[in-house]
Design a protein around this motif. Structure first.
Motif, PDB file in Angstrom:
ATOM      1  N   GLU A 118     -10.391  -3.186   3.690  1.00 18.61           N
ATOM      2  CA  GLU A 118      -9.198  -2.363   3.481  1.00 18.61           C
ATOM      3  C   GLU A 118      -9.184  -1.189   4.462  1.00 18.61           C
ATOM      4  O   GLU A 118      -8.143  -0.830   5.023  1.00 18.61           O
ATOM      5  CB  GLU A 118      -9.179  -1.799   2.048  1.00 18.61           C
ATOM      6  CG  GLU A 118      -9.189  -2.851   0.968  1.00 18.61           C
ATOM      7  CD  GLU A 118      -7.802  -3.091   0.378  1.00 18.61           C
ATOM      8  OE1 GLU A 118      -6.811  -2.791   1.072  1.00 18.61           O
ATOM      9  OE2 GLU A 118      -7.730  -3.554  -0.776  1.00 18.61           O
ATOM     10  N   SER A 144      -7.612   7.646  -2.502  1.00 19.88           N
ATOM     11  CA  SER A 144      -6.347   7.589  -3.250  1.00 19.88           C
ATOM     12  C   SER A 144      -5.141   7.813  -2.337  1.00 19.88           C
ATOM     13  O   SER A 144      -4.015   7.474  -2.701  1.00 19.88           O
ATOM     14  CB  SER A 144      -6.349   8.620  -4.376  1.00 19.88           C
ATOM     15  OG  SER A 144      -6.156   9.911  -3.843  1.00 19.88           O
ATOM     16  N   GLY A 192      -4.018   4.137  -1.701  1.00 23.20           N
ATOM     17  CA  GLY A 192      -3.767   3.154  -2.747  1.00 23.20           C
ATOM     18  C   GLY A 192      -4.885   3.156  -3.764  1.00 23.20           C
ATOM     19  O   GLY A 192      -5.651   4.100  -3.860  1.00 23.20           O
ATOM     20  N   GLU A 193      -4.986   2.072  -4.489  1.00 23.37           N
ATOM     21  CA  GLU A 193      -5.977   1.958  -5.556  1.00 23.37           C
ATOM     22  C   GLU A 193      -7.159   1.157  -5.049  1.00 23.37           C
ATOM     23  O   GLU A 193      -7.014   0.026  -4.623  1.00 23.37           O
ATOM     24  CB  GLU A 193      -5.360   1.237  -6.768  1.00 23.37           C
ATOM     25  CG  GLU A 193      -4.140   1.905  -7.358  1.00 23.37           C
ATOM     26  CD  GLU A 193      -4.504   3.192  -8.101  1.00 23.37           C
ATOM     27  OE1 GLU A 193      -5.664   3.299  -8.552  1.00 23.37           O
ATOM     28  OE2 GLU A 193      -3.628   4.075  -8.200  1.00 23.37           O
ATOM     29  N   MET A 227       0.843  -1.203   0.000  1.00 23.37           N
ATOM     30  CA  MET A 227       0.000   0.000   0.000  1.00 23.37           C
ATOM     31  C   MET A 227       0.880   1.255   0.000  1.00 23.37           C
ATOM     32  O   MET A 227       1.754   1.394   0.830  1.00 23.37           O
ATOM     33  CB  MET A 227      -0.838  -0.015   1.286  1.00 23.37           C
ATOM     34  CG  MET A 227      -2.039   0.919   1.270  1.00 23.37           C
ATOM     35  SD  MET A 227      -2.841   0.931   2.884  1.00 23.37           S
ATOM     36  CE  MET A 227      -3.296  -0.787   3.113  1.00 23.37           C
ATOM     37  N   LYS A 228       0.666   2.129  -0.969  1.00 22.08           N
ATOM     38  CA  LYS A 228       1.483   3.344  -0.971  1.00 22.08           C
ATOM     39  C   LYS A 228       1.016   4.265   0.156  1.00 22.08           C
ATOM     40  O   LYS A 228      -0.140   4.276   0.545  1.00 22.08           O
ATOM     41  CB  LYS A 228       1.437   4.039  -2.339  1.00 22.08           C
ATOM     42  CG  LYS A 228       0.200   4.861  -2.592  1.00 22.08           C
ATOM     43  CD  LYS A 228       0.268   5.536  -3.973  1.00 22.08           C
ATOM     44  CE  LYS A 228      -1.035   6.283  -4.251  1.00 22.08           C
ATOM     45  NZ  LYS A 228      -1.266   6.555  -5.666  1.00 22.08           N
ATOM     46  N   LYS A 229       1.966   5.016   0.681  1.00 23.09           N
ATOM     47  CA  LYS A 229       1.658   5.850   1.844  1.00 23.09           C
ATOM     48  C   LYS A 229       1.985   7.306   1.532  1.00 23.09           C
ATOM     49  O   LYS A 229       2.966   7.610   0.882  1.00 23.09           O
ATOM     50  CB  LYS A 229       2.538   5.419   3.031  1.00 23.09           C
ATOM     51  CG  LYS A 229       1.921   4.403   3.968  1.00 23.09           C
ATOM     52  CD  LYS A 229       0.808   4.979   4.788  1.00 23.09           C
ATOM     53  CE  LYS A 229       0.236   3.978   5.777  1.00 23.09           C
ATOM     54  NZ  LYS A 229       1.225   3.367   6.618  1.00 23.09           N
TER      55      LYS A 229
END
Lengths: 211, 211
Positions: free
Chosen positions: B73, B53, B56-57, B1-3
């Motif tokens: 999520e 966003s 993440g997606e 997961m991007k942060k």
């Protein structure tokens, strides 16, 4: 006082201003700069000036704000002098905590009645306020126009009680039940206290803090 | 997961997403568009897409969100699966209301202990949790690392108890005392529940509604 559409974020900050100004006032502070007030509240000086500009002219360049008069002005904006009344529906632990420990008067409200279904508490007083049978609610509201109904009943009773508050002409419902009250067809304003939202935000923040 | 750095407004909306998605999930809804979710939550579809966003997606163009997986999520983002623990300090009306009626488990917390000074409640259980003498707090926290202390003590005891929670290594304090806890020198996160702020916002809104 000039009026403009005020954002929900500003409305949420107003009580915080009032709270901080009260602390300053009680501490004997006479005036404060927007930057010092901002520092205490974790806001920028310009944000404070912008927030307050929604309601008129406050403070003076180079002087800052007079604590006592700014506090009074915000109290007026928050409608604290309008003799609002409140009734509590449901005097379980939470209703009792509010009746006994929450200072309705400090927010400009008078707690005028408490309603419950439990014969063990009906007829008794809590914080000098009589606990009445819930059957008397409709008549009570007809005879005693009431600003706000405080909803501390069990979830199963929430919608029915909210409907009766709306029919009874309250202007707002302070909802502690965690039930979404879909009464948007009416003019009644619902203010929710969602304990879980607060705890989940804390859960997020402590986890972020660890990484 | 991007942060990425997440704004406080987004953090405050996450529990609301979780709450609404839970309602949808329990109602058997399998998927929902961002515009429908937005309508239910009083947000725009683009605000929802932008909020999510940050993490993440999620969702698919033309399909929307899968309710169950988006809920999972968000639960993960909110750190609900991290076995957080909580202790309640002060089992007066409010502490008792939380112990008996608030579902800590639904927020991913386990209520592990309750502390009080009152000999009439010490040694008893509330919601199957033992009430311990406050003198045991320091040792308890040493032996049982605890995520969050719930502060429902009288105002006069608030600062002292907060200090002991910090010393005891809690990661967060859920503060119901209406006392500002100046513990910013520590890593402990304070989440305040200010009942008066909520009632004053309601006071403002009902007055605005009349004009």
């Amino acid at each position: 006082m000039k009026k403009q559409k005020v954002s929900s974020a500003v409305i949420r900050r107003l009580p915080r201003y009032y709270r901080h100004l009260t602390d300053l006032y009680l501490a004997g502070v006479v005036r404060i700069s927007s930057s010092a007030l901002g520092k205490a509240m974790n806001l920028t000086a310009s944000q404070i000036r912008q927030d307050l500009s929604c309601f008129g002219e406050f403070g003076q360049q180079g002087y800052g704000y007079n604590v006592s008069s700014l506090r009074d002005e915000i109290a007026e904006i928050l409608a604290m002098g309008q003799n609002h009344t409140a009734v509590i529906l449901g005097v379980g632990n939470l209703g009792r905590a509010l009746a006994e420990n929450f200072h309705f008067d400090r927010s400009g409200f008078t707690l005028t009645a408490i309603f419950d279904v439990d014969p063990n508490v009906i007829g008794k007083t809590v914080s000098n306020v009589l606990v009445r049978p819930i059957d008397e609610l409709d008549n009570y509201l007809k005879e005693n126009p009431t600003s706000v109904g405080v909803l501390t009943v069990p979830r199963a009773a929430a919608l029915d009680m909210a409907e009766r508050l709306v029919q009874g002409g309250v202007k707002g419902i302070w909802n502690f039940t965690n039930v979404e009250l879909n009464i948007s067809q009416s003019d009644v304003i619902v203010e929710n206290i969602h304990f879980a939202d607060s705890l989940l935000a804390l859960s997020y923040m402590i986890s972020e803090n660890e990484t």
